[in-house]
Write a protein that holds these residues in place. Structure first.
Motif, PDB file in Angstrom:
ATOM      1  N   GLN A 181       0.839  -1.199   0.000  1.00 26.10           N
ATOM      2  CA  GLN A 181       0.000   0.000   0.000  1.00 26.10           C
ATOM      3  C   GLN A 181       0.875   1.250   0.000  1.00 26.10           C
ATOM      4  OE1 GLN A 181      -3.589   0.771   0.213  1.00 26.10           O
ATOM      5  NE2 GLN A 181      -2.535   2.650  -0.332  1.00 26.10           N
ATOM      6  N   PRO A 182       0.896   2.036  -1.087  1.00 30.27           N
ATOM      7  CA  PRO A 182       1.712   3.256  -1.102  1.00 30.27           C
ATOM      8  C   PRO A 182       1.020   4.388  -0.335  1.00 30.27           C
ATOM      9  CG  PRO A 182       0.593   3.001  -3.194  1.00 30.27           C
ATOM     10  CD  PRO A 182       0.257   1.782  -2.387  1.00 30.27           C
ATOM     11  N   PHE A 183       1.822   5.304   0.191  1.00 27.69           N
ATOM     12  CA  PHE A 183       1.246   6.456   0.896  1.00 27.69           C
ATOM     13  C   PHE A 183       2.172   7.662   0.776  1.00 27.69           C
ATOM     14  CE2 PHE A 183       3.590   4.020   4.140  1.00 27.69           C
ATOM     15  CZ  PHE A 183       4.407   4.988   4.711  1.00 27.69           C
ATOM     16  N   LEU A 184       1.603   8.824   1.017  1.00 25.58           N
ATOM     17  CA  LEU A 184       2.344  10.080   1.148  1.00 25.58           C
ATOM     18  C   LEU A 184       2.314  10.493   2.601  1.00 25.58           C
ATOM     19  CD1 LEU A 184       0.851  12.064  -1.891  1.00 25.58           C
ATOM     20  CD2 LEU A 184       2.947  10.703  -1.843  1.00 25.58           C
ATOM     21  N   ILE A 185       3.357  11.187   3.054  1.00 23.54           N
ATOM     22  CA  ILE A 185       3.410  11.589   4.454  1.00 23.54           C
ATOM     23  C   ILE A 185       4.055  12.961   4.559  1.00 23.54           C
ATOM     24  CG2 ILE A 185       5.667  10.548   4.968  1.00 23.54           C
ATOM     25  CD1 ILE A 185       4.318   9.588   7.643  1.00 23.54           C
ATOM     26  N   GLY A 186       3.630  13.726   5.522  1.00 22.04           N
ATOM     27  CA  GLY A 186       4.196  15.045   5.738  1.00 22.04           C
ATOM     28  C   GLY A 186       3.786  15.573   7.104  1.00 22.04           C
ATOM     29  N   GLY A 187       4.589  16.484   7.653  1.00 19.26           N
ATOM     30  CA  GLY A 187       4.255  17.009   8.961  1.00 19.26           C
ATOM     31  C   GLY A 187       5.243  18.051   9.442  1.00 19.26           C
ATOM     32  N   LEU A 188       5.163  18.347  10.733  1.00 24.38           N
ATOM     33  CA  LEU A 188       5.956  19.406  11.361  1.00 24.38           C
ATOM     34  C   LEU A 188       6.400  18.938  12.742  1.00 24.38           C
ATOM     35  CD1 LEU A 188       6.774  22.451  10.964  1.00 24.38           C
ATOM     36  CD2 LEU A 188       4.746  23.005  12.320  1.00 24.38           C
ATOM     37  N   GLY A 189       7.634  19.323  13.134  1.00 29.13           N
ATOM     38  CA  GLY A 189       8.114  18.940  14.455  1.00 29.13           C
ATOM     39  C   GLY A 189       9.375  19.682  14.848  1.00 29.13           C
ATOM     40  N   ASP A 190       9.892  19.355  16.034  1.00 28.22           N
ATOM     41  CA  ASP A 190      11.115  19.961  16.576  1.00 28.22           C
ATOM     42  C   ASP A 190      12.220  18.920  16.676  1.00 28.22           C
ATOM     43  OD1 ASP A 190      10.024  22.425  16.801  1.00 28.22           O
ATOM     44  OD2 ASP A 190       9.556  22.272  18.935  1.00 28.22           O
ATOM     45  N   VAL A 191      13.466  19.368  16.539  1.00 24.57           N
ATOM     46  CA  VAL A 191      14.617  18.500  16.729  1.00 24.57           C
ATOM     47  C   VAL A 191      15.601  19.218  17.655  1.00 24.57           C
ATOM     48  CG1 VAL A 191      15.755  19.393  14.662  1.00 24.57           C
ATOM     49  CG2 VAL A 191      16.435  17.165  15.582  1.00 24.57           C
ATOM     50  N   GLU A 192      16.217  18.469  18.555  1.00 24.54           N
ATOM     51  CA  GLU A 192      17.208  19.016  19.484  1.00 24.54           C
ATOM     52  C   GLU A 192      18.530  18.288  19.280  1.00 24.54           C
ATOM     53  OE1 GLU A 192      16.647  19.965  23.944  1.00 24.54           O
ATOM     54  OE2 GLU A 192      17.570  17.979  23.861  1.00 24.54           O
ATOM     55  N   PHE A 193      19.601  19.085  19.083  1.00 23.82           N
ATOM     56  CA  PHE A 193      20.958  18.552  18.977  1.00 23.82           C
ATOM     57  C   PHE A 193      21.664  18.830  20.307  1.00 23.82           C
ATOM     58  CE2 PHE A 193      19.612  19.672  14.692  1.00 23.82           C
ATOM     59  CZ  PHE A 193      19.898  18.516  13.989  1.00 23.82           C
ATOM     60  N   ASP A 194      21.947  17.775  21.077  1.00 26.30           N
ATOM     61  CA  ASP A 194      22.551  17.894  22.413  1.00 26.30           C
ATOM     62  C   ASP A 194      23.997  17.377  22.337  1.00 26.30           C
ATOM     63  OD1 ASP A 194      23.146  18.071  25.051  1.00 26.30           O
ATOM     64  OD2 ASP A 194      21.568  16.700  25.737  1.00 26.30           O
ATOM     65  N   VAL A 195      24.947  18.329  22.362  1.00 26.04           N
ATOM     66  CA  VAL A 195      26.372  17.979  22.270  1.00 26.04           C
ATOM     67  C   VAL A 195      26.879  17.634  23.664  1.00 26.04           C
ATOM     68  CG1 VAL A 195      28.621  18.737  21.435  1.00 26.04           C
ATOM     69  CG2 VAL A 195      26.539  19.595  20.351  1.00 26.04           C
ATOM     70  N   ASP A 196      27.844  16.682  23.729  1.00 24.34           N
ATOM     71  CA  ASP A 196      28.301  16.226  25.046  1.00 24.34           C
ATOM     72  C   ASP A 196      29.077  17.291  25.810  1.00 24.34           C
ATOM     73  OD1 ASP A 196      30.601  16.259  23.578  1.00 24.34           O
ATOM     74  OD2 ASP A 196      31.057  14.107  23.792  1.00 24.34           O
ATOM     75  N   ASN A 197      29.368  18.428  25.159  1.00 25.74           N
ATOM     76  CA  ASN A 197      30.036  19.513  25.893  1.00 25.74           C
ATOM     77  C   ASN A 197      29.036  20.403  26.616  1.00 25.74           C
ATOM     78  OD1 ASN A 197      28.839  21.059  23.935  1.00 25.74           O
ATOM     79  ND2 ASN A 197      30.727  21.560  22.847  1.00 25.74           N
ATOM     80  N   GLY A 198      27.743  20.027  26.531  1.00 29.43           N
ATOM     81  CA  GLY A 198      26.731  20.768  27.262  1.00 29.43           C
ATOM     82  C   GLY A 198      25.920  21.730  26.429  1.00 29.43           C
ATOM     83  N   SER A 199      26.308  22.002  25.191  1.00 30.78           N
ATOM     84  CA  SER A 199      25.557  22.939  24.352  1.00 30.78           C
ATOM     85  C   SER A 199      24.432  22.201  23.623  1.00 30.78           C
ATOM     86  CB  SER A 199      26.481  23.587  23.326  1.00 30.78           C
ATOM     87  OG  SER A 199      27.023  22.619  22.447  1.00 30.78           O
ATOM     88  N   THR A 200      23.313  22.901  23.441  1.00 24.39           N
ATOM     89  CA  THR A 200      22.162  22.337  22.721  1.00 24.39           C
ATOM     90  C   THR A 200      21.680  23.334  21.671  1.00 24.39           C
ATOM     91  OG1 THR A 200      20.568  23.214  24.325  1.00 24.39           O
ATOM     92  CG2 THR A 200      21.408  20.978  24.703  1.00 24.39           C
ATOM     93  N   THR A 201      21.089  22.770  20.645  1.00 29.63           N
ATOM     94  CA  THR A 201      20.496  23.585  19.572  1.00 29.63           C
ATOM     95  C   THR A 201      19.128  23.018  19.238  1.00 29.63           C
ATOM     96  OG1 THR A 201      22.676  24.035  18.633  1.00 29.63           O
ATOM     97  CG2 THR A 201      20.771  24.442  17.222  1.00 29.63           C
ATOM     98  N   ASP A 202      18.132  23.911  19.156  1.00 29.94           N
ATOM     99  CA  ASP A 202      16.778  23.502  18.794  1.00 29.94           C
ATOM    100  C   ASP A 202      16.430  24.046  17.411  1.00 29.94           C
ATOM    101  OD1 ASP A 202      16.400  22.221  21.162  1.00 29.94           O
ATOM    102  OD2 ASP A 202      15.396  23.903  22.131  1.00 29.94           O
ATOM    103  N   GLU A 203      15.722  23.241  16.638  1.00 33.63           N
ATOM    104  CA  GLU A 203      15.224  23.670  15.332  1.00 33.63           C
ATOM    105  C   GLU A 203      13.809  23.129  15.123  1.00 33.63           C
ATOM    106  OE1 GLU A 203      17.698  22.500  12.103  1.00 33.63           O
ATOM    107  OE2 GLU A 203      19.565  23.212  13.043  1.00 33.63           O
ATOM    108  N   THR A 204      13.052  23.869  14.343  1.00 30.28           N
ATOM    109  CA  THR A 204      11.746  23.386  13.875  1.00 30.28           C
ATOM    110  C   THR A 204      11.900  22.947  12.424  1.00 30.28           C
ATOM    111  OG1 THR A 204      10.543  24.867  15.347  1.00 30.28           O
ATOM    112  CG2 THR A 204       9.323  23.971  13.477  1.00 30.28           C
TER     113      THR A 204
END
Length: 345
Positions: free
Chosen positions: A106-129
Protein backbone atom coordinates in the motif's frame (compact mmCIF):
# COMPACT_ATOMS: atom_id res chain seq x y z
CA UNK A 1 13.35 21.50 23.06
CA UNK A 2 12.59 19.10 25.90
CA UNK A 3 9.67 21.32 26.98
CA UNK A 4 8.33 21.23 23.42
CA UNK A 5 8.65 17.44 23.27
CA UNK A 6 6.83 17.05 26.58
CA UNK A 7 3.98 19.24 25.34
CA UNK A 8 3.76 17.30 22.11
CA UNK A 9 3.79 13.98 23.92
CA UNK A 10 1.12 15.19 26.38
CA UNK A 11 -1.09 16.48 23.54
CA UNK A 12 -0.79 13.15 21.73
CA UNK A 13 -1.68 11.22 24.87
CA UNK A 14 -4.73 13.42 25.61
CA UNK A 15 -5.91 13.21 21.99
CA UNK A 16 -5.54 9.45 22.08
CA UNK A 17 -7.55 9.17 25.28
CA UNK A 18 -10.35 11.30 23.82
CA UNK A 19 -10.47 9.37 20.55
CA UNK A 20 -10.19 5.88 22.05
CA UNK A 21 -13.97 5.35 22.50
CA UNK A 22 -14.51 6.41 18.89
CA UNK A 23 -11.87 3.99 17.68
CA UNK A 24 -13.71 0.99 18.98
CA UNK A 25 -17.22 2.36 18.43
CA UNK A 26 -17.08 2.99 14.69
CA UNK A 27 -14.36 0.55 13.56
CA UNK A 28 -11.41 2.99 13.46
CA UNK A 29 -8.28 2.00 15.37
CA UNK A 30 -5.11 3.27 16.96
CA UNK A 31 -1.72 2.26 15.65
CA UNK A 32 1.47 1.92 17.70
CA UNK A 33 4.69 1.82 15.66
CA UNK A 34 8.34 1.19 16.53
CA UNK A 35 11.38 0.74 14.37
CA UNK A 36 14.78 1.84 13.11
CA UNK A 37 15.39 5.37 11.89
CA UNK A 38 18.33 6.38 9.69
CA UNK A 39 19.29 10.06 9.33
CA UNK A 40 21.49 11.49 6.61
CA UNK A 41 22.43 14.95 7.88
CA UNK A 42 23.06 18.05 5.80
CA UNK A 43 26.82 18.35 5.14
CA UNK A 44 26.85 21.77 6.85
CA UNK A 45 25.97 20.17 10.17
CA UNK A 46 29.32 18.28 10.22
CA UNK A 47 27.59 15.23 11.69
CA UNK A 48 28.04 11.57 10.85
CA UNK A 49 25.05 9.83 9.30
CA UNK A 50 23.68 7.43 11.88
CA UNK A 51 20.92 4.97 12.70
CA UNK A 52 18.66 5.24 15.73
CA UNK A 53 15.16 4.25 16.74
CA UNK A 54 11.72 5.75 16.99
CA UNK A 55 8.21 5.14 18.30
CA UNK A 56 4.93 6.53 17.07
CA UNK A 57 1.24 6.67 17.91
CA UNK A 58 -1.30 6.97 15.08
CA UNK A 59 -5.02 7.44 14.79
CA UNK A 60 -6.87 6.20 11.69
CA UNK A 61 -9.25 8.98 10.69
CA UNK A 62 -10.63 7.03 7.73
CA UNK A 63 -9.25 4.52 5.21
CA UNK A 64 -7.37 7.35 3.46
CA UNK A 65 -6.02 9.48 6.33
CA UNK A 66 -4.02 8.74 9.47
CA UNK A 67 -2.54 11.27 11.90
CA UNK A 68 0.65 10.25 13.74
CA UNK A 69 2.85 11.55 16.59
CA UNK A 70 6.50 10.35 16.39
CA UNK A 71 9.51 10.55 18.68
CA UNK A 72 12.96 9.46 17.44
CA UNK A 73 16.48 9.42 18.90
CA UNK A 74 19.71 9.16 16.91
CA UNK A 75 23.16 9.26 18.51
CA UNK A 76 25.70 10.80 16.15
CA UNK A 77 29.22 12.24 16.30
CA UNK A 78 30.84 15.44 15.14
CA UNK A 79 33.06 14.92 12.13
CA UNK A 80 35.88 17.21 13.26
CA UNK A 81 36.48 16.19 16.87
CA UNK A 82 34.43 13.05 17.34
CA UNK A 83 32.24 14.54 20.06
CA UNK A 84 28.94 12.78 20.71
CA UNK A 85 25.70 14.47 19.66
CA UNK A 86 22.37 13.18 20.95
CA UNK A 87 19.63 14.00 18.43
CA UNK A 88 16.02 13.83 19.60
CA UNK A 89 13.02 14.82 17.50
CA UNK A 90 9.27 14.94 17.95
CA UNK A 91 6.80 15.63 15.17
CA UNK A 92 3.17 15.39 14.15
CA UNK A 93 2.56 13.84 10.69
CA UNK A 94 -0.37 13.22 8.37
CA UNK A 95 -0.33 10.09 6.26
CA UNK A 96 -2.44 9.78 3.06
CA UNK A 97 -2.97 6.36 1.46
CA UNK A 98 -2.91 6.33 -2.36
CA UNK A 99 -4.90 4.06 -4.66
CA UNK A 100 -3.46 0.59 -4.20
CA UNK A 101 -2.10 -0.62 -7.53
CA UNK A 102 0.83 -2.57 -6.06
CA UNK A 103 -0.97 -5.67 -4.86
CA UNK A 104 -0.05 -6.39 -1.24
CA UNK A 105 1.94 -3.14 -0.92
CA UNK A 106 0.00 0.00 0.00
CA UNK A 107 1.71 3.26 -1.10
CA UNK A 108 1.25 6.46 0.90
CA UNK A 109 2.34 10.08 1.15
CA UNK A 110 3.41 11.59 4.45
CA UNK A 111 4.20 15.05 5.74
CA UNK A 112 4.25 17.01 8.96
CA UNK A 113 5.96 19.41 11.36
CA UNK A 114 8.11 18.94 14.46
CA UNK A 115 11.12 19.96 16.58
CA UNK A 116 14.62 18.50 16.73
CA UNK A 117 17.21 19.02 19.48
CA UNK A 118 20.96 18.55 18.98
CA UNK A 119 22.55 17.89 22.41
CA UNK A 120 26.37 17.98 22.27
CA UNK A 121 28.30 16.23 25.05
CA UNK A 122 30.04 19.51 25.89
CA UNK A 123 26.73 20.77 27.26
CA UNK A 124 25.56 22.94 24.35
CA UNK A 125 22.16 22.34 22.72
CA UNK A 126 20.50 23.58 19.57
CA UNK A 127 16.78 23.50 18.79
CA UNK A 128 15.22 23.67 15.33
CA UNK A 129 11.75 23.39 13.88
CA UNK A 130 11.55 21.21 10.76
CA UNK A 131 8.79 20.32 8.35
CA UNK A 132 8.94 17.15 6.29
CA UNK A 133 7.53 15.48 3.19
CA UNK A 134 7.95 11.89 2.09
CA UNK A 135 6.65 8.74 0.42
CA UNK A 136 6.38 5.21 1.71
CA UNK A 137 4.77 1.80 1.48
CA UNK A 138 3.24 -0.57 3.98
CA UNK A 139 2.28 -4.22 3.90
CA UNK A 140 -0.10 -6.13 6.13
CA UNK A 141 1.63 -9.04 7.87
CA UNK A 142 -1.34 -10.22 9.93
CA UNK A 143 -4.64 -8.98 11.30
CA UNK A 144 -2.83 -6.73 13.79
CA UNK A 145 0.65 -6.16 12.33
CA UNK A 146 1.91 -4.08 9.39
CA UNK A 147 5.40 -3.52 8.08
CA UNK A 148 6.11 0.00 6.79
CA UNK A 149 8.96 2.05 5.44
CA UNK A 150 9.15 5.64 4.31
CA UNK A 151 11.73 8.04 2.95
CA UNK A 152 11.34 11.71 3.76
CA UNK A 153 12.99 15.09 3.32
CA UNK A 154 13.38 17.38 6.36
CA UNK A 155 13.72 21.16 5.90
CA UNK A 156 14.83 23.30 8.84
CA UNK A 157 12.82 26.48 9.39
CA UNK A 158 15.62 27.96 11.51
CA UNK A 159 18.69 27.04 9.49
CA UNK A 160 19.35 26.67 5.77
CA UNK A 161 19.83 22.93 6.14
CA UNK A 162 18.00 19.87 4.82
CA UNK A 163 18.26 16.30 6.05
CA UNK A 164 17.08 12.95 4.70
CA UNK A 165 15.43 10.29 6.83
CA UNK A 166 14.60 6.63 6.32
CA UNK A 167 12.26 4.71 8.61
CA UNK A 168 11.63 0.96 8.83
CA UNK A 169 9.01 0.02 11.41
CA UNK A 170 6.45 -2.49 12.61
CA UNK A 171 2.95 -1.21 13.34
CA UNK A 172 0.55 -2.80 15.80
CA UNK A 173 -3.11 -2.03 15.07
CA UNK A 174 -5.28 -1.64 18.17
CA UNK A 175 -8.85 -2.75 17.75
CA UNK A 176 -10.37 -4.46 14.79
CA UNK A 177 -12.27 -2.98 11.92
CA UNK A 178 -15.90 -3.84 12.35
CA UNK A 179 -17.03 -6.64 10.10
CA UNK A 180 -19.61 -5.54 7.57
CA UNK A 181 -23.14 -6.41 8.54
CA UNK A 182 -24.57 -9.41 6.79
CA UNK A 183 -26.78 -8.22 3.95
CA UNK A 184 -30.48 -8.66 4.49
CA UNK A 185 -32.15 -10.99 2.04
CA UNK A 186 -33.45 -8.99 -0.86
CA UNK A 187 -37.25 -9.06 -1.13
CA UNK A 188 -38.57 -10.98 -4.10
CA UNK A 189 -39.33 -8.56 -6.93
CA UNK A 190 -42.00 -9.23 -9.50
CA UNK A 191 -42.19 -8.52 -13.21
CA UNK A 192 -45.82 -9.27 -13.94
CA UNK A 193 -45.81 -8.37 -17.64
CA UNK A 194 -42.42 -9.99 -18.33
CA UNK A 195 -40.90 -6.92 -19.97
CA UNK A 196 -37.69 -7.00 -17.91
CA UNK A 197 -38.68 -4.08 -15.63
CA UNK A 198 -39.78 -4.89 -12.07
CA UNK A 199 -43.31 -3.93 -11.08
CA UNK A 200 -42.17 -1.36 -8.50
CA UNK A 201 -40.31 0.52 -11.27
CA UNK A 202 -42.67 -0.19 -14.17
CA UNK A 203 -44.54 2.97 -15.22
CA UNK A 204 -46.45 1.12 -17.95
CA UNK A 205 -47.72 -2.15 -16.45
CA UNK A 206 -49.38 -4.69 -18.67
CA UNK A 207 -47.23 -4.05 -21.75
CA UNK A 208 -47.80 -6.53 -24.58
CA UNK A 209 -45.20 -9.28 -24.69
CA UNK A 210 -44.13 -8.49 -28.25
CA UNK A 211 -43.18 -4.85 -27.59
CA UNK A 212 -39.73 -3.53 -26.69
CA UNK A 213 -39.70 -1.24 -23.64
CA UNK A 214 -37.49 1.50 -22.21
CA UNK A 215 -36.00 1.72 -18.70
CA UNK A 216 -39.42 2.71 -17.30
CA UNK A 217 -41.14 -0.32 -18.81
CA UNK A 218 -42.98 1.75 -21.42
CA UNK A 219 -43.20 0.77 -25.11
CA UNK A 220 -40.52 2.36 -27.27
CA UNK A 221 -42.14 4.50 -29.95
CA UNK A 222 -40.82 4.85 -33.47
CA UNK A 223 -41.68 7.30 -36.23
CA UNK A 224 -41.96 5.72 -39.66
CA UNK A 225 -42.59 7.18 -43.11
CA UNK A 226 -45.42 5.56 -45.11
CA UNK A 227 -46.49 6.45 -48.64
CA UNK A 228 -48.72 5.44 -51.48
CA UNK A 229 -48.36 6.19 -55.18
CA UNK A 230 -50.79 6.50 -58.07
CA UNK A 231 -50.10 6.15 -61.80
CA UNK A 232 -52.64 5.67 -64.56
CA UNK A 233 -52.59 6.18 -68.33
CA UNK A 234 -54.93 7.70 -70.91
CA UNK A 235 -55.73 7.07 -74.53
CA UNK A 236 -54.52 9.59 -77.09
CA UNK A 237 -56.30 12.94 -76.80
CA UNK A 238 -58.53 11.56 -74.04
CA UNK A 239 -59.28 12.66 -70.43
CA UNK A 240 -61.55 9.72 -69.61
CA UNK A 241 -60.53 7.68 -66.54
CA UNK A 242 -60.76 4.01 -67.31
CA UNK A 243 -62.59 1.92 -64.72
CA UNK A 244 -59.65 -0.46 -64.69
CA UNK A 245 -57.81 2.17 -62.65
CA UNK A 246 -60.54 2.62 -60.01
CA UNK A 247 -58.90 0.13 -57.69
CA UNK A 248 -55.69 2.20 -57.81
CA UNK A 249 -57.60 5.39 -57.03
CA UNK A 250 -59.44 3.64 -54.16
CA UNK A 251 -56.07 2.63 -52.67
CA UNK A 252 -55.18 6.34 -52.50
CA UNK A 253 -58.57 7.14 -50.96
CA UNK A 254 -58.11 4.44 -48.30
CA UNK A 255 -54.65 5.78 -47.46
CA UNK A 256 -56.00 9.31 -47.05
CA UNK A 257 -58.80 8.03 -44.83
CA UNK A 258 -56.29 6.28 -42.60
CA UNK A 259 -54.01 9.31 -42.39
CA UNK A 260 -56.44 12.20 -42.10
CA UNK A 261 -53.77 14.90 -42.12
CA UNK A 262 -52.63 14.12 -45.66
CA UNK A 263 -53.33 16.04 -48.87
CA UNK A 264 -52.70 15.08 -52.48
CA UNK A 265 -51.84 16.84 -55.72
CA UNK A 266 -53.03 15.02 -58.82
CA UNK A 267 -50.55 15.74 -61.63
CA UNK A 268 -51.60 15.44 -65.29
CA UNK A 269 -49.23 14.98 -68.27
CA UNK A 270 -49.38 14.53 -72.07
CA UNK A 271 -47.17 13.50 -74.95
CA UNK A 272 -45.79 16.13 -77.32
CA UNK A 273 -48.25 15.84 -80.17
CA UNK A 274 -50.38 18.94 -80.53
CA UNK A 275 -49.66 22.49 -79.42
CA UNK A 276 -48.22 23.21 -76.00
CA UNK A 277 -51.32 25.22 -75.01
CA UNK A 278 -53.65 22.40 -76.05
CA UNK A 279 -51.57 19.85 -74.17
CA UNK A 280 -51.54 22.03 -71.07
CA UNK A 281 -55.35 22.13 -71.12
CA UNK A 282 -55.58 18.37 -71.83
CA UNK A 283 -53.28 17.53 -68.92
CA UNK A 284 -55.39 19.69 -66.61
CA UNK A 285 -58.58 17.91 -67.74
CA UNK A 286 -56.94 14.56 -67.05
CA UNK A 287 -55.86 15.64 -63.54
CA UNK A 288 -59.35 17.06 -62.85
CA UNK A 289 -60.95 13.81 -64.00
CA UNK A 290 -58.95 11.70 -61.55
CA UNK A 291 -59.57 14.18 -58.72
CA UNK A 292 -63.32 14.02 -59.43
CA UNK A 293 -63.30 10.22 -59.10
CA UNK A 294 -61.35 10.48 -55.86
CA UNK A 295 -63.81 12.98 -54.35
CA UNK A 296 -67.18 11.96 -55.79
CA UNK A 297 -66.83 8.19 -55.97
CA UNK A 298 -64.53 7.47 -53.01
CA UNK A 299 -65.52 10.28 -50.65
CA UNK A 300 -62.24 12.14 -50.10
CA UNK A 301 -62.83 15.74 -48.95
CA UNK A 302 -62.45 18.13 -51.86
CA UNK A 303 -60.28 20.48 -49.79
CA UNK A 304 -57.65 17.78 -49.47
CA UNK A 305 -57.39 17.20 -53.23
CA UNK A 306 -55.82 19.49 -55.81
CA UNK A 307 -55.23 18.96 -59.54
CA UNK A 308 -52.60 20.49 -61.79
CA UNK A 309 -51.76 19.94 -65.42
CA UNK A 310 -48.14 20.06 -66.52
CA UNK A 311 -48.73 19.58 -70.21
CA UNK A 312 -45.91 18.07 -72.24
CA UNK A 313 -43.11 19.63 -70.14
CA UNK A 314 -42.23 16.57 -67.99
CA UNK A 315 -41.91 13.50 -70.24
CA UNK A 316 -40.61 10.25 -68.78
CA UNK A 317 -39.94 8.62 -72.17
CA UNK A 318 -39.14 9.64 -75.74
CA UNK A 319 -42.07 11.07 -77.69
CA UNK A 320 -40.51 9.76 -80.92
CA UNK A 321 -41.83 6.26 -80.25
CA UNK A 322 -45.39 5.00 -79.82
CA UNK A 323 -44.52 3.35 -76.50
CA UNK A 324 -42.85 6.52 -75.22
CA UNK A 325 -45.87 8.67 -76.07
CA UNK A 326 -48.17 6.17 -74.35
CA UNK A 327 -46.03 6.35 -71.20
CA UNK A 328 -46.15 10.16 -71.20
CA UNK A 329 -50.00 10.26 -71.34
CA UNK A 330 -50.36 9.79 -67.61
CA UNK A 331 -51.66 11.06 -64.27
CA UNK A 332 -49.51 10.49 -61.17
CA UNK A 333 -49.66 11.26 -57.46
CA UNK A 334 -47.50 10.52 -54.41
CA UNK A 335 -48.73 10.83 -50.82
CA UNK A 336 -46.63 10.29 -47.69
CA UNK A 337 -47.19 10.51 -43.93
CA UNK A 338 -45.32 9.94 -40.68
CA UNK A 339 -46.82 7.37 -38.36
CA UNK A 340 -46.01 6.39 -34.80
CA UNK A 341 -45.40 2.70 -34.22
CA UNK A 342 -44.19 0.55 -31.34
CA UNK A 343 -40.79 -1.10 -31.52
CA UNK A 344 -41.00 -4.88 -31.56
CA UNK A 345 -38.82 -7.13 -29.44
Amino acid sequence: MRSTMKKLALASAVSGAMLAPLAFADGHKFEISAGAAFQKFDSDRKLDDETGYGVGLGYVINPRWTVEAWWTEIDSELENNGGDVDTESARLDFLYHLENTWGAWQPFLIGGLGDVEFDVDNGSTTDETRWNLGVGVKRELSEHFDFRTDLRWFDSMDENEQDLGLLLALTYKLGKTAAPAAPEPAPQRLDSDGDGVYDDEDKCPGTAANLAVDADGCPMKLMEDVSVGLKLYFDNDSAVVKEAYYSEIKRVADFMETYSNTKVEIQGHTDSRGSAAYNKNLSQRRADAVAKVLVEKFGVEAGRVSAKGYGEDMPIASNEAIEGRAANRRVIAEISAQVETMKQR
